[in-house]
Motif scaffolding. Structure first.
Motif, mmCIF file in Angstrom:
data_model
loop_
_atom_site.group_PDB
_atom_site.id
_atom_site.type_symbol
_atom_site.label_atom_id
_atom_site.label_comp_id
_atom_site.label_asym_id
_atom_site.label_seq_id
_atom_site.Cartn_x
_atom_site.Cartn_y
_atom_site.Cartn_z
ATOM 1 N N ASN A 1 0.863 -1.177 0.000
ATOM 2 C CA ASN A 1 0.000 0.000 0.000
ATOM 3 C C ASN A 1 0.903 1.231 0.000
ATOM 4 O O ASN A 1 1.189 1.821 1.054
ATOM 5 N N ASN B 1 -4.571 -1.183 6.590
ATOM 6 C CA ASN B 1 -4.757 0.121 5.950
ATOM 7 C C ASN B 1 -5.003 1.285 6.907
ATOM 8 O O ASN B 1 -5.059 2.437 6.456
ATOM 9 N N PHE C 1 -3.195 3.118 1.218
ATOM 10 C CA PHE C 1 -3.962 2.594 0.081
ATOM 11 C C PHE C 1 -3.048 2.493 -1.131
ATOM 12 O O PHE C 1 -1.856 2.816 -1.067
#
Length: 465
Positions: A27, A167, A203
């Motif tokens: 991410n 996340n 993300f």
């Protein structure tokens, strides 16, 4: 409005900076929002009798300036090898500027504070092998404004994130901002600490097939798979990934590259011509009950060993003469090995034939056979059929009465008459030949009636190879 516009400009710069880096390779992008606190006191400065470095560092009540709302925004991107690059924008109101020598707090009239900073940081998460705690150190620079006055800063930061999920994290950070130029008391900003706390959202991880495994770690990024197989599928659930499974839709064994061996004969089903019956690898998995090298399905005698040229059956000797049927010219009649399984015509049989032949009677001076000879001719046929491969010559003979030319013609005619009778009654024509010798081969004297009677005869003699 002028100060608000400046903050919005800094925010847009942060959100639009494409080279910003943060988090990790899965991410790579991260956005953080939170609050910040500015502390001028514990910096070792002397503009307003500031304390020594880190003096009253945690005295939030007296020295920290906090705007009670979301006041900091940052965007970052992961660079690689634990390094991230982050840009941030922050806004605040400065009321506490330090204290006088007698300890009296120095208050200012709500100076507007704006800052835009860039930071390269290193995460110790992988070194610590921690899935939750993520401490970091960073260095960078920025620009800070107090009302209308701005100055560049050299920044050093210590941060800590706690990851609730892959996340989402809680982050806290302390940044030391050293101002490059000296300013008078009335010309802020001075060197200061800025503390921040907030939430970080990571993300940007790409998972093309949606199997929960990021493409960078997914050996099969376009096909949903399993984590234990690095994102590759195992359709039949046999523990072998489809890419390495020769039978991806049927559970099998690793030794057969994922294919089953239904009959357990050591030959995988795709290569087994008899997959439901245990057999031999040499025969592609098919059985050979009699061990003659011919599979039972192709063996006409599966329980008796025999050669392939006889369809797996042993050669027979139906007549029991010691000559196998395949080599026996007379497989239904016992014979001798010397005569290829056929019976041999003995001298006694030859003698009997001629005794019968001598009894064949003809009309006087003609080649027509008298009806009385039918019985003896049938006896001759019976003997000839006992020796189906033997060849014979029907010989015609006369006495010396009459001309030699006439006798020759008569002997030929009579020999052919007997031959025709025999072939018309079941004897193979290719086994017989006919020849007339006229009066040339007498067996008795022609001077007596008895002798001439013996010379008028038909003989049937074996043709010797």
């Amino acid at each position: 409005m002028k100060h608000l516009s400046r903050f919005l400009a800094v925010s847009l710069l942060v959100l639009g900076l494409s080279t910003a880096n943060a988090q990790d390779e899965n991410n790579p992008w991260a956005v953080s929002i939170g609050i910040n606190a500015v502390d001028i006191f514990p910096t070792g400065g002397d503009l307003i009798n500031q304390g020594e470095i880190f003096d009253e560092f945690f005295n939030a009540n007296d020295h920290w300036n906090i705007l009670p709302s979301v006041s900091q925004l940052s965007v970052g991107r992961y660079i690689g090898d634990g390094f991230s690059f982050t840009v941030s924008g922050s806004v605040n109101k400065i009321e506490n500027a330090g204290e006088l020598p007698d300890g009296t707090q120095v208050n200012v009239d709500d100076l507007s504070y704006y800052a835009a900073d860039g930071l390269i940081s290193y995460s110790f998460k992988n070194i610590l092998k921690s899935g939750k705690l993520d401490p970091s150190l960073g260095i960078g620079g920025g620009y800070t404004w107090l009302d209308e006055v701005g100055a560049g800063t050299l920044n050093g930061a210590l941060g800590l994130k706690y990851w609730f999920t892959e996340n989402l994290a809680l982050n806290v950070q302390t940044t030391y901002k050293h101002v490059f130029e000296d300013y008078e008391v009335s010309n802020y900003p001075p060197t200061h600490f800025q503390h921040s706390a907030g939430l970080t959202f990571a993300f940007g991880g790409k998972d093309t097939d949606g199997d929960g495994i990021y493409d960078k770690d997914d050996e099969c990024p376009d096909v949903p798979g399993l984590k234990e197989f690095n994102g590759c599928p195992d359709t039949d659930g046999d523990g072998i990934t489809d890419a390495k499974d020769d039978c991806p839709d049927t559970a099998g064994l690793a030794e057969f590259n994922g294919c089953p061996d239904t009959d357990g004969d050591g030959v995988a089903d795709p290569k087994d011509e008899c997959p439901t019956v245990a057999g031999l690898p040499a025969l592609n998995g098919c059985p050979d009950a009699d061990g003659d090298g011919i599979t039972d399905a192709k063996d006409e005698c599966p329980n008796e060993a025999g050669p392939a040229e006889n369809n797996g059956c042993p050669y027979q000797d139906k007549d029991g003469d010691g000559v196998l049927d395949k080599d026996d010219n007379c497989p239904d009649v016992a014979g001798t090995v010397a005569n290829n399984g056929c019976p041999e015509v003995t001298e006694e049989v030859q003698k009997t034939l001629n005794e019968y032949a001598a009894q064949v009677l003809f009309d006087s001076g003609k080649s027509s056979i008298k009806e009385a000879s039918n019985k003896v001719l049938q006896d001759i046929i019976a003997i000839l059929k006992e020796y189906p491969t033997a060849k014979f010559t029907v010989e015609g003979h006369t006495d010396s009465a009459g001309s030699n030319k006439l006798n020759q013609r008569l002997s030929d005619s009579r020999a052919n008459a007997v031959k025709n009778y025999l072939t018309e009654n079941g004897v193979d024509q290719f086994r017989l030949s006919a020849v007339g010798y006229g009066e040339d081969r007498p067996i008795a004297t022609n001077k007596t009636r008895a002798g001439r009677a013996k010379n008028r005869r038909v003989e049937i003699n074996l043709v010797k190879e």
